[in-house]
Design a protein around this motif. Structure first.
Motif, PDB file in Angstrom:
ATOM      1  N   LYS A  58       0.866  -1.197   0.000  1.00 37.70           N
ATOM      2  CA  LYS A  58       0.000   0.000   0.000  1.00 37.70           C
ATOM      3  C   LYS A  58       0.898   1.242   0.000  1.00 37.70           C
ATOM      4  O   LYS A  58       1.819   1.366   0.778  1.00 37.70           O
ATOM      5  N   HIS A  59       0.554   2.219  -0.900  1.00 40.93           N
ATOM      6  CA  HIS A  59       1.366   3.430  -1.009  1.00 40.93           C
ATOM      7  C   HIS A  59       1.154   4.335   0.201  1.00 40.93           C
ATOM      8  O   HIS A  59       0.020   4.546   0.629  1.00 40.93           O
ATOM      9  N   TRP A  60       2.238   4.861   0.740  1.00 43.32           N
ATOM     10  CA  TRP A  60       2.140   5.849   1.829  1.00 43.32           C
ATOM     11  C   TRP A  60       3.341   6.777   1.694  1.00 43.32           C
ATOM     12  O   TRP A  60       4.320   6.444   1.030  1.00 43.32           O
ATOM     13  N   GLY A  61       3.241   7.940   2.292  1.00 43.13           N
ATOM     14  CA  GLY A  61       4.367   8.890   2.204  1.00 43.13           C
ATOM     15  C   GLY A  61       4.268   9.921   3.308  1.00 43.13           C
ATOM     16  O   GLY A  61       3.720   9.618   4.392  1.00 43.13           O
ATOM     17  N   TYR A  62       4.765  11.104   3.047  1.00 45.15           N
ATOM     18  CA  TYR A  62       4.764  12.180   4.052  1.00 45.15           C
ATOM     19  C   TYR A  62       4.087  13.433   3.497  1.00 45.15           C
ATOM     20  O   TYR A  62       4.203  14.509   4.062  1.00 45.15           O
ATOM     21  N   LYS A  95       0.577  15.621   1.775  1.00 43.53           N
ATOM     22  CA  LYS A  95      -0.762  15.943   2.268  1.00 43.53           C
ATOM     23  C   LYS A  95      -1.723  14.776   2.018  1.00 43.53           C
ATOM     24  O   LYS A  95      -2.526  14.400   2.843  1.00 43.53           O
ATOM     25  N   GLU A  96      -1.557  14.172   0.828  1.00 44.51           N
ATOM     26  CA  GLU A  96      -2.509  13.111   0.434  1.00 44.51           C
ATOM     27  C   GLU A  96      -2.183  11.745   1.025  1.00 44.51           C
ATOM     28  O   GLU A  96      -3.069  10.900   1.128  1.00 44.51           O
ATOM     29  N   ASP A  97      -0.904  11.512   1.367  1.00 44.99           N
ATOM     30  CA  ASP A  97      -0.524  10.139   1.790  1.00 44.99           C
ATOM     31  C   ASP A  97       0.259  10.146   3.102  1.00 44.99           C
ATOM     32  O   ASP A  97       0.915   9.158   3.432  1.00 44.99           O
ATOM     33  N   GLY A  98       0.194  11.248   3.839  1.00 45.31           N
ATOM     34  CA  GLY A  98       1.030  11.425   5.029  1.00 45.31           C
ATOM     35  C   GLY A  98       0.469  10.832   6.304  1.00 45.31           C
ATOM     36  O   GLY A  98      -0.584  10.177   6.303  1.00 45.31           O
ATOM     37  N   PRO A  99       1.176  11.054   7.440  1.00 42.03           N
ATOM     38  CA  PRO A  99       0.843  10.448   8.740  1.00 42.03           C
ATOM     39  C   PRO A  99      -0.619  10.587   9.155  1.00 42.03           C
ATOM     40  O   PRO A  99      -1.172   9.685   9.790  1.00 42.03           O
ATOM     41  N   SER A 100      -1.287  11.671   8.763  1.00 40.64           N
ATOM     42  CA  SER A 100      -2.670  11.855   9.246  1.00 40.64           C
ATOM     43  C   SER A 100      -3.641  10.902   8.545  1.00 40.64           C
ATOM     44  O   SER A 100      -4.751  10.697   9.027  1.00 40.64           O
ATOM     45  N   ILE A 101      -3.223  10.282   7.409  1.00 46.68           N
ATOM     46  CA  ILE A 101      -4.168   9.351   6.760  1.00 46.68           C
ATOM     47  C   ILE A 101      -3.676   7.907   6.789  1.00 46.68           C
ATOM     48  O   ILE A 101      -4.339   7.007   6.283  1.00 46.68           O
ATOM     49  N   ALA A 121      -2.401   2.441  13.475  1.00 48.54           N
ATOM     50  CA  ALA A 121      -1.905   3.824  13.647  1.00 48.54           C
ATOM     51  C   ALA A 121      -2.591   4.490  14.842  1.00 48.54           C
ATOM     52  O   ALA A 121      -2.031   5.403  15.452  1.00 48.54           O
ATOM     53  N   GLN A 122      -3.790   3.992  15.174  1.00 48.21           N
ATOM     54  CA  GLN A 122      -4.538   4.562  16.315  1.00 48.21           C
ATOM     55  C   GLN A 122      -4.476   3.620  17.516  1.00 48.21           C
ATOM     56  O   GLN A 122      -5.322   3.668  18.400  1.00 48.21           O
ATOM     57  N   GLY A 123      -3.432   2.764  17.549  1.00 49.96           N
ATOM     58  CA  GLY A 123      -3.275   1.774  18.609  1.00 49.96           C
ATOM     59  C   GLY A 123      -2.825   2.358  19.937  1.00 49.96           C
ATOM     60  O   GLY A 123      -2.739   3.579  20.096  1.00 49.96           O
ATOM     61  N   SER A 124      -2.514   1.445  20.886  1.00 47.31           N
ATOM     62  CA  SER A 124      -2.224   1.877  22.268  1.00 47.31           C
ATOM     63  C   SER A 124      -0.742   2.040  22.551  1.00 47.31           C
ATOM     64  O   SER A 124      -0.360   2.469  23.637  1.00 47.31           O
ATOM     65  N   ARG A 125       0.125   1.672  21.591  1.00 43.88           N
ATOM     66  CA  ARG A 125       1.569   1.853  21.823  1.00 43.88           C
ATOM     67  C   ARG A 125       2.259   2.312  20.537  1.00 43.88           C
ATOM     68  O   ARG A 125       3.171   1.678  20.045  1.00 43.88           O
ATOM     69  N   GLN A 126       1.822   3.464  20.044  1.00 44.08           N
ATOM     70  CA  GLN A 126       2.371   4.027  18.821  1.00 44.08           C
ATOM     71  C   GLN A 126       3.559   4.940  19.118  1.00 44.08           C
ATOM     72  O   GLN A 126       3.680   5.521  20.193  1.00 44.08           O
ATOM     73  N   GLU A 165      12.474  15.380   2.335  1.00 41.99           N
ATOM     74  CA  GLU A 165      12.620  16.147   3.577  1.00 41.99           C
ATOM     75  C   GLU A 165      11.319  16.052   4.366  1.00 41.99           C
ATOM     76  O   GLU A 165      10.297  15.638   3.844  1.00 41.99           O
ATOM     77  N   ASN A 166      11.376  16.398   5.666  1.00 46.68           N
ATOM     78  CA  ASN A 166      10.194  16.289   6.549  1.00 46.68           C
ATOM     79  C   ASN A 166       9.640  14.868   6.552  1.00 46.68           C
ATOM     80  O   ASN A 166       8.420  14.660   6.550  1.00 46.68           O
ATOM     81  N   ASN A 167      10.536  13.870   6.522  1.00 46.87           N
ATOM     82  CA  ASN A 167      10.096  12.457   6.550  1.00 46.87           C
ATOM     83  C   ASN A 167      10.029  11.963   7.993  1.00 46.87           C
ATOM     84  O   ASN A 167      10.668  10.975   8.367  1.00 46.87           O
TER      85      ASN A 167
END
Ligand SMILES: NS(=O)(=O)c1ccc(C(=O)NCc2c(F)c(F)c(F)c(F)c2F)cc1
Ligand SMILES: [Zn+2]
Length: 260
Positions: free
Chosen positions: A2-6, A8-14, A22-27, A242-244
């Motif tokens: 699965k594609h992911w990156g840093y 706006k469209e593929d960054g940490p918030s999605i 990603a919404q687990g108890s020990r991230q 950058e900003n990775n």
């Protein structure tokens, strides 16, 4: 995969869409608050046996620049501290910001550093492969080292001189005989807590050991990391690497312990 990156469209918030843990108890990462860390006198020193260093190559994986090691035997291991077994060094890589702005993943009392080095190890006593260890709750140990800007780092040039060879995603070049011991600060005092990979698949399999003392590198040396690209040679878009970094995640009741 699965594609992911840093971006706006593929960054940490999605990331949670494809990787719900990603919404687990020990991230990871987390904001480390020194005054809230509990000093644990049973925590011994960490011991790094990197002497027969077996670096193999350096490569651009499209998310960071990675130096890989031969982990077929116990020549390069970390042990002691919170670890019950020796953990084998598999790779190290960096996370960094844009020009002048911050780029570390862990923060300390809300403050971030310019960059963060991760030395990734796995428990080869208990598990048969890195892949198996990477999905076990205690399978990995990552040593985090902060980088702050100041004078040139005496040894970092060995890495930055090789970066032009791995400018594009999926490029790789030989990188033998590099001993990451030269990247350690003078003190091995640390914080430790149970966490996760900071990039997808975000497995909650990491015992984090974050050194308190940063190493110093120059803005010029750090700038060379920013000439790397997220994009491959055949892509027409040239996106500067950058900003990775992933921002700090909720502590969710975890205890951060401090060596002395
Ligand atoms: N930033 S960090 O927290 O230090 C971090 C360390 C290692 C990895 C990693 O190895 N990813 C690829 C990868 C996996 F994520 C696996 F789960 C697996 F089994 C692999 F074999 C593998 F290469 C990702 C993040
Ligand atoms: Zn990392």
């Amino acid at each position: 995969g699965k594609h992911w990156g840093y971006g706006k469209e593929d960054g940490p918030s999605i990331w949670h869409k494809n990787f719900p843990v990603a919404q687990g108890s020990r991230q990871s990462p987390i904001d480390i608050v020194p005054l809230q860390a509990s000093h644990d006198s049973s925590l011994g020193p960490i011991v790094l046996n990197y002497d027969h260093c077996t670096s193999l190559n350096i490569y651009n994986n499209g998310h960071s620049v990675v130096v890989e090691f031969d982990d077929t035997d116990d020549r390069s291991v970390i042990q002691g501290g919170p670890l019950d077994n020796p953990y084998r060094l598999k790779q190290f890589h960096f996370h960094w910001g844009g020009k002048g702005c911050h780029g570390s993943e862990h923060t300390v009392a809300g403050n971030s550093y310019a960059s963060e080095l991760h030395l990734v190890h796995w428990d080869a006593i208990k598990y048969r492969s890195f892949g198996e260890a990477a999905t076990a709750s205690d399978g990995l140990a990552v040593l985090g080292i902060f980088l702050e800007t100041g004078d040139d780092h005496r040894w970092l040039h060995t890495i930055t001189d090789a970066l032009y060879m791995v400018k594009y995603k999926a490029s790789v070049t030989d990188f033998k005989g590099f001993n990451p011991k030269c990247l350690l600060p003078s003190s091995l005092h640390y914080w430790t807590y149970p966490g996760s990979l900071t990039t997808p698949p975000l497995h909650e399999s990491v015992i984090w050991i974050v050194l308190k003392e940063p190493i110093t590198v120059s803005e010029k040396q750090l700038g060379k990391f920013r000439m790397l690209l997220f994009s491959g040679e055949e892509e027409d878009q040239r996106i500067r690497m950058e900003n990775n970094f992933r921002p700090p995640q909720p502590l969710k009741g975890r205890k951060v312990r401090s060596s002395n």
